[in-house]
Design a protein around this motif. Structure first.
Motif, PDB file in Angstrom:
ATOM      1  N   HIS A  14      -2.212  16.341 -13.109  1.00  0.00           N
ATOM      2  CA  HIS A  14      -2.921  17.607 -12.841  1.00  0.00           C
ATOM      3  C   HIS A  14      -2.060  18.806 -13.235  1.00  0.00           C
ATOM      4  CE1 HIS A  14      -6.314  15.773 -10.886  1.00  0.00           C
ATOM      5  NE2 HIS A  14      -5.583  15.220  -9.935  1.00  0.00           N
ATOM      6  N   ARG A  15      -0.765  18.742 -12.906  1.00  0.00           N
ATOM      7  CA  ARG A  15       0.117  19.879 -13.231  1.00  0.00           C
ATOM      8  C   ARG A  15       0.234  20.061 -14.741  1.00  0.00           C
ATOM      9  NH1 ARG A  15       3.588  17.987  -8.681  1.00  0.00           N
ATOM     10  NH2 ARG A  15       3.050  19.334  -6.928  1.00  0.00           N
ATOM     11  N   ASP A  24      -0.635  11.174 -10.230  1.00  0.00           N
ATOM     12  CA  ASP A  24      -1.824  12.016 -10.398  1.00  0.00           C
ATOM     13  C   ASP A  24      -1.471  13.503 -10.281  1.00  0.00           C
ATOM     14  OD1 ASP A  24      -3.474   9.888 -10.920  1.00  0.00           O
ATOM     15  OD2 ASP A  24      -4.125   9.620  -8.854  1.00  0.00           O
ATOM     16  N   ASN A  25      -0.539  13.833  -9.369  1.00  0.00           N
ATOM     17  CA  ASN A  25      -0.091  15.228  -9.262  1.00  0.00           C
ATOM     18  C   ASN A  25       0.517  15.701 -10.584  1.00  0.00           C
ATOM     19  OD1 ASN A  25      -0.890  15.416  -6.630  1.00  0.00           O
ATOM     20  ND2 ASN A  25       1.160  15.564  -5.734  1.00  0.00           N
ATOM     21  N   GLY A  80       1.013   6.601  -6.769  1.00  0.00           N
ATOM     22  CA  GLY A  80      -0.265   7.092  -7.298  1.00  0.00           C
ATOM     23  C   GLY A  80      -0.397   8.599  -7.137  1.00  0.00           C
ATOM     24  N   VAL A  81      -0.033   9.099  -5.950  1.00  0.00           N
ATOM     25  CA  VAL A  81      -0.118  10.540  -5.691  1.00  0.00           C
ATOM     26  C   VAL A  81       0.820  11.289  -6.640  1.00  0.00           C
ATOM     27  CG1 VAL A  81       0.510  12.340  -4.020  1.00  0.00           C
ATOM     28  CG2 VAL A  81      -0.913  10.409  -3.290  1.00  0.00           C
ATOM     29  N   LYS A  82       2.049  10.789  -6.791  1.00  0.00           N
ATOM     30  CA  LYS A  82       3.008  11.478  -7.672  1.00  0.00           C
ATOM     31  C   LYS A  82       2.508  11.492  -9.120  1.00  0.00           C
ATOM     32  CE  LYS A  82       7.130  10.767  -4.878  1.00  0.00           C
ATOM     33  NZ  LYS A  82       6.974  12.084  -4.180  1.00  0.00           N
ATOM     34  N   HIS A 126      -2.054  19.229 -16.957  1.00  0.00           N
ATOM     35  CA  HIS A 126      -3.323  19.835 -17.415  1.00  0.00           C
ATOM     36  C   HIS A 126      -3.340  21.335 -17.167  1.00  0.00           C
ATOM     37  CE1 HIS A 126      -5.736  15.818 -17.113  1.00  0.00           C
ATOM     38  NE2 HIS A 126      -4.976  15.890 -18.186  1.00  0.00           N
ATOM     39  N   ILE A 178       2.273   1.872  -3.456  1.00  0.00           N
ATOM     40  CA  ILE A 178       1.219   2.120  -4.460  1.00  0.00           C
ATOM     41  C   ILE A 178       0.673   3.544  -4.298  1.00  0.00           C
ATOM     42  CG2 ILE A 178      -1.049   1.409  -5.377  1.00  0.00           C
ATOM     43  CD1 ILE A 178      -0.594  -1.366  -4.280  1.00  0.00           C
ATOM     44  N   VAL A 179       0.418   3.948  -3.029  1.00  0.00           N
ATOM     45  CA  VAL A 179      -0.176   5.279  -2.807  1.00  0.00           C
ATOM     46  C   VAL A 179       0.825   6.383  -3.144  1.00  0.00           C
ATOM     47  CG1 VAL A 179      -1.228   6.831  -1.122  1.00  0.00           C
ATOM     48  CG2 VAL A 179      -1.765   4.399  -1.050  1.00  0.00           C
ATOM     49  N   ILE A 180       2.075   6.225  -2.712  1.00  0.00           N
ATOM     50  CA  ILE A 180       3.082   7.264  -2.991  1.00  0.00           C
ATOM     51  C   ILE A 180       3.238   7.435  -4.508  1.00  0.00           C
ATOM     52  CG2 ILE A 180       5.550   7.825  -2.829  1.00  0.00           C
ATOM     53  CD1 ILE A 180       5.428   6.555   0.044  1.00  0.00           C
ATOM     54  N   ILE A 202       0.819  -1.224   0.000  1.00  0.00           N
ATOM     55  CA  ILE A 202       0.000   0.000   0.000  1.00  0.00           C
ATOM     56  C   ILE A 202       0.856   1.279   0.000  1.00  0.00           C
ATOM     57  CG2 ILE A 202      -1.649   1.364   1.405  1.00  0.00           C
ATOM     58  CD1 ILE A 202      -2.990  -0.820  -0.242  1.00  0.00           C
ATOM     59  N   PRO A 203       1.865   1.400   0.898  1.00  0.00           N
ATOM     60  CA  PRO A 203       2.632   2.657   0.886  1.00  0.00           C
ATOM     61  C   PRO A 203       3.199   2.996  -0.484  1.00  0.00           C
ATOM     62  CG  PRO A 203       3.184   1.362   2.817  1.00  0.00           C
ATOM     63  CD  PRO A 203       2.334   0.487   1.959  1.00  0.00           C
TER      64      PRO A 203
END
Lengths: 138, 138
Positions: free
Chosen positions: B103-104, B99-100, B95-97, B106, B91-93, B88-89
């Motif tokens: 977004h940046r 997705d960030n 995933g956040v990077k 876009h 995958i989430v780290i 999980i750690p």
């Protein structure tokens, strides 16, 4: 339901939750430095908008005053993820085991108590039970 | 907001979510072997009861037909925690990077596009820039 699928879904839940925490932290910080902005962000983020973090960030970026806030929220959630996730697996595994143990003990206590109630009723009430039998045979 | 506090809150969210997943899996299994029990568990677990996993387990254990189900749900969530949380750690780290970054990108595309629009409309848009400054001072 495969472990991989569960891991993926759980990761999504954690990412959403960290984004929510990041927004709360940014609101908290803004309340000190720029109260008007804090109020705007709090109002904007209400009404369940934070349930889907990526849609939330997409949408806030399209707001005139949202671009900088979005960038800040993204930076905060990134550093939160790096600082807090390492020990999550062991905290959760230990937490589940501990809570399961507590629930099982409660259940055992409840079963033992009702067992005792039954035993104390019937074992000490033999004469009465007899008289009841006699009565009922009348 | 301290990292330790965030980790603790996140762990609670994950434990609740795994319990929800465990209940869903037990319902899925029961639907094959004991449809009546599956229907009962599905109905019992509705209406937001699963939002607090430990209260849910406490309460279902006090139901006549709930004891065995509670024990089964606890066993399933324990094995889910052990099988799925390890990665999980990361995958989430990641995933956040990821997705960030999206977004940046876009945001950059949108800014570049509006910059191009501005350039083609009128090269100097000073009045608009001023009104934006006024807005942000609200």
């Amino acid at each position: 339901m495969q472990p991989k699928e569960i891991a993926k879904d759980t990761a999504k839940v954690v990412q959403n939750y960290l984004t929510y925490k990041a927004v709360m932290l940014v609101i908290e910080q803004l309340a000190e430095t720029n109260p008007g902005e804090a109020i705007w962000l709090r109002q904007y983020s209400s009404g369940g908008k934070l349930r889907d973090a990526e849609t939330y960030i997409d949408e806030i970026m399209s707001q005139p005053r949202g671009k900088e806030l979005a960038l800040r929220i993204m930076t905060v959630r990134d550093s939160m993820a790096e600082q807090t996730l390492e020990f999550i697996p062991e905290i959760v595994i230990a937490g589940v085991k501990q809570d399961n143990l507590t629930h099982r003990r409660h259940l055992l206590e409840r079963l033992t108590r009702s067992q005792l109630d039954v035993t104390s009723d019937s074992s000490l009430d033999v004469p009465e039970a007899k008289s009841e039998t006699e009565e009922s045979s009348d």
